[in-house]
Design a protein around this motif. Structure first.
Motif, PDB file in Angstrom:
ATOM      1  N   GLY A  93      22.356 -16.901 -36.545  1.00 54.45           N
ATOM      2  CA  GLY A  93      21.712 -17.222 -37.817  1.00 54.45           C
ATOM      3  C   GLY A  93      22.665 -17.066 -38.986  1.00 54.45           C
ATOM      4  N   ILE A  94      23.464 -16.013 -38.944  1.00 55.79           N
ATOM      5  CA  ILE A  94      24.452 -15.800 -40.004  1.00 55.79           C
ATOM      6  C   ILE A  94      25.463 -16.937 -40.014  1.00 55.79           C
ATOM      7  CG2 ILE A  94      26.371 -14.312 -40.741  1.00 55.79           C
ATOM      8  CD1 ILE A  94      24.580 -11.922 -39.896  1.00 55.79           C
ATOM      9  N   GLU A  95      25.902 -17.378 -38.829  1.00 51.98           N
ATOM     10  CA  GLU A  95      26.830 -18.519 -38.767  1.00 51.98           C
ATOM     11  C   GLU A  95      26.244 -19.729 -39.471  1.00 51.98           C
ATOM     12  OE1 GLU A  95      27.626 -19.338 -34.672  1.00 51.98           O
ATOM     13  OE2 GLU A  95      29.152 -17.790 -34.515  1.00 51.98           O
ATOM     14  N   CYS A  96      24.970 -20.023 -39.204  1.00 48.60           N
ATOM     15  CA  CYS A  96      24.338 -21.193 -39.823  1.00 48.60           C
ATOM     16  C   CYS A  96      24.180 -21.013 -41.329  1.00 48.60           C
ATOM     17  CB  CYS A  96      22.983 -21.467 -39.187  1.00 48.60           C
ATOM     18  SG  CYS A  96      23.095 -22.198 -37.559  1.00 48.60           S
ATOM     19  N   LEU A  97      23.980 -19.774 -41.773  1.00 46.38           N
ATOM     20  CA  LEU A  97      23.827 -19.525 -43.201  1.00 46.38           C
ATOM     21  C   LEU A  97      25.119 -19.721 -43.974  1.00 46.38           C
ATOM     22  CD1 LEU A  97      21.550 -16.372 -43.415  1.00 46.38           C
ATOM     23  CD2 LEU A  97      21.084 -18.606 -44.407  1.00 46.38           C
ATOM     24  N   VAL A  98      26.253 -19.413 -43.356  1.00 46.37           N
ATOM     25  CA  VAL A  98      27.506 -19.436 -44.114  1.00 46.37           C
ATOM     26  C   VAL A  98      28.423 -20.599 -43.769  1.00 46.37           C
ATOM     27  CG1 VAL A  98      27.465 -16.954 -44.513  1.00 46.37           C
ATOM     28  CG2 VAL A  98      28.691 -17.841 -42.534  1.00 46.37           C
ATOM     29  N   GLU A  99      28.180 -21.270 -42.661  1.00 46.55           N
ATOM     30  CA  GLU A  99      29.031 -22.392 -42.262  1.00 46.55           C
ATOM     31  C   GLU A  99      28.232 -23.689 -42.258  1.00 46.55           C
ATOM     32  OE1 GLU A  99      30.560 -21.473 -38.400  1.00 46.55           O
ATOM     33  OE2 GLU A  99      31.742 -19.789 -39.118  1.00 46.55           O
ATOM     34  N   GLY A 100      28.937 -24.776 -42.261  1.00 43.73           N
ATOM     35  CA  GLY A 100      28.296 -26.074 -42.123  1.00 43.73           C
ATOM     36  C   GLY A 100      27.576 -26.531 -43.378  1.00 43.73           C
ATOM     37  N   VAL A 101      26.493 -27.255 -43.179  1.00 46.25           N
ATOM     38  CA  VAL A 101      25.806 -27.942 -44.273  1.00 46.25           C
ATOM     39  C   VAL A 101      24.748 -27.080 -44.967  1.00 46.25           C
ATOM     40  CG1 VAL A 101      24.008 -29.007 -42.855  1.00 46.25           C
ATOM     41  CG2 VAL A 101      24.840 -30.188 -44.875  1.00 46.25           C
ATOM     42  N   PHE A 102      24.275 -26.029 -44.334  1.00 47.67           N
ATOM     43  CA  PHE A 102      23.161 -25.265 -44.905  1.00 47.67           C
ATOM     44  C   PHE A 102      23.441 -24.731 -46.307  1.00 47.67           C
ATOM     45  CE2 PHE A 102      20.532 -21.482 -45.617  1.00 47.67           C
ATOM     46  CZ  PHE A 102      19.288 -22.053 -45.510  1.00 47.67           C
ATOM     47  N   PRO A 103      24.610 -24.120 -46.577  1.00 48.59           N
ATOM     48  CA  PRO A 103      24.843 -23.639 -47.953  1.00 48.59           C
ATOM     49  C   PRO A 103      24.726 -24.737 -49.007  1.00 48.59           C
ATOM     50  CG  PRO A 103      26.443 -22.657 -46.478  1.00 48.59           C
ATOM     51  CD  PRO A 103      25.692 -23.710 -45.683  1.00 48.59           C
ATOM     52  N   LEU A 116      16.407 -16.730 -51.812  1.00 47.27           N
ATOM     53  CA  LEU A 116      15.927 -16.934 -50.448  1.00 47.27           C
ATOM     54  C   LEU A 116      17.075 -16.834 -49.453  1.00 47.27           C
ATOM     55  CD1 LEU A 116      13.710 -17.756 -48.431  1.00 47.27           C
ATOM     56  CD2 LEU A 116      14.280 -20.133 -48.946  1.00 47.27           C
ATOM     57  N   TRP A 117      18.217 -17.435 -49.785  1.00 39.47           N
ATOM     58  CA  TRP A 117      19.393 -17.365 -48.920  1.00 39.47           C
ATOM     59  C   TRP A 117      19.783 -15.907 -48.707  1.00 39.47           C
ATOM     60  CZ3 TRP A 117      24.230 -15.315 -48.943  1.00 39.47           C
ATOM     61  CH2 TRP A 117      25.142 -15.794 -47.989  1.00 39.47           C
ATOM     62  N   ALA A 118      19.869 -15.141 -49.798  1.00 41.06           N
ATOM     63  CA  ALA A 118      20.262 -13.735 -49.699  1.00 41.06           C
ATOM     64  C   ALA A 118      19.248 -12.937 -48.897  1.00 41.06           C
ATOM     65  CB  ALA A 118      20.428 -13.140 -51.104  1.00 41.06           C
ATOM     66  N   ALA A 119      17.969 -13.183 -49.121  1.00 43.91           N
ATOM     67  CA  ALA A 119      16.931 -12.464 -48.372  1.00 43.91           C
ATOM     68  C   ALA A 119      17.015 -12.794 -46.896  1.00 43.91           C
ATOM     69  CB  ALA A 119      15.549 -12.830 -48.920  1.00 43.91           C
ATOM     70  N   THR A 120      17.246 -14.064 -46.556  1.00 44.61           N
ATOM     71  CA  THR A 120      17.397 -14.457 -45.159  1.00 44.61           C
ATOM     72  C   THR A 120      18.604 -13.797 -44.536  1.00 44.61           C
ATOM     73  OG1 THR A 120      16.387 -16.600 -45.649  1.00 44.61           O
ATOM     74  CG2 THR A 120      17.589 -16.424 -43.584  1.00 44.61           C
ATOM     75  N   PHE A 121      19.709 -13.814 -45.275  1.00 47.35           N
ATOM     76  CA  PHE A 121      20.947 -13.200 -44.787  1.00 47.35           C
ATOM     77  C   PHE A 121      20.735 -11.711 -44.491  1.00 47.35           C
ATOM     78  CE2 PHE A 121      24.976 -11.007 -45.474  1.00 47.35           C
ATOM     79  CZ  PHE A 121      25.806 -11.696 -44.604  1.00 47.35           C
ATOM     80  N   PHE A 122      20.165 -10.994 -45.437  1.00 43.50           N
ATOM     81  CA  PHE A 122      20.021  -9.548 -45.261  1.00 43.50           C
ATOM     82  C   PHE A 122      18.935  -9.190 -44.245  1.00 43.50           C
ATOM     83  CE2 PHE A 122      22.229  -9.546 -49.413  1.00 43.50           C
ATOM     84  CZ  PHE A 122      23.360  -8.865 -48.978  1.00 43.50           C
ATOM     85  N   SER A 123      17.989 -10.100 -44.002  1.00 47.12           N
ATOM     86  CA  SER A 123      16.980  -9.824 -42.982  1.00 47.12           C
ATOM     87  C   SER A 123      17.541  -9.993 -41.571  1.00 47.12           C
ATOM     88  CB  SER A 123      15.756 -10.718 -43.175  1.00 47.12           C
ATOM     89  OG  SER A 123      16.047 -12.053 -42.805  1.00 47.12           O
ATOM     90  N   LEU A 124      18.647 -10.730 -41.464  1.00 43.93           N
ATOM     91  CA  LEU A 124      19.281 -10.900 -40.151  1.00 43.93           C
ATOM     92  C   LEU A 124      20.023  -9.632 -39.789  1.00 43.93           C
ATOM     93  CD1 LEU A 124      20.580 -14.550 -40.462  1.00 43.93           C
ATOM     94  CD2 LEU A 124      18.687 -13.740 -39.062  1.00 43.93           C
TER      95      LEU A 124
END
Length: 124
Positions: A93-103, A116-124
């Motif tokens: 999940g962290i890979e998808c959050l920081v790499e590729g098209v998602f950001p 939302l991005w930060a909350a998702t990141f920290f919930s992982l």
């Protein structure tokens, strides 16, 4: 680029191999990619996946940030990515959050997107 049906077939085909450790998707339709991967993960596939790369370069609707007609498509893709991230193991999940098209999808105009991005990141 592959259309949604072709994208689903690609994901389904790769998911049928139980020992897939690395999966890179290029030139696929982003929403179908995310939804097909989410379904496969819920079905117990990709259990030993160590690397997942989703490159949205082939999805022209996602890349056209300045075109207002692609806003809703980009928003749907953002929701599809959020769904995928919710079923991935934390490190994938962290890979998808920081790499590729998602950001890049976070830049679609929501004032809460980065929160939302930060909350998702920290919930992982």
């Amino acid at each position: 680029a592959f259309n949604p049906v072709q994208t689903k077939h690609i994901v389904d085909c790769v998911a049928s191999f139980p020992n897939v450790c690395e999966f890179t998707l290029n030139n696929t339709e982003t929403v179908s990619t995310c939804m097909s991967l989410s379904a496969a993960l819920r079905a117990g596939r990709f259990s030993i996946l160590q690397k997942l790369t989703i490159d949205g370069a082939g999805d022209m609707c996602i890349l056209k940030k300045t075109t207002s007609s692609t806003f809703n498509v980009r928003r749907i893709a953002k929701f599809a990515f959020q769904e995928l991230i919710s079923v991935l193991p934390p490190d994938r999940g962290i890979e998808c959050l920081v790499e590729g098209v998602f950001p890049e999808l976070m830049e679609i105009g929501d004032e809460t997107s980065w929160g939302l991005w930060a909350a998702t990141f920290f919930s992982l």
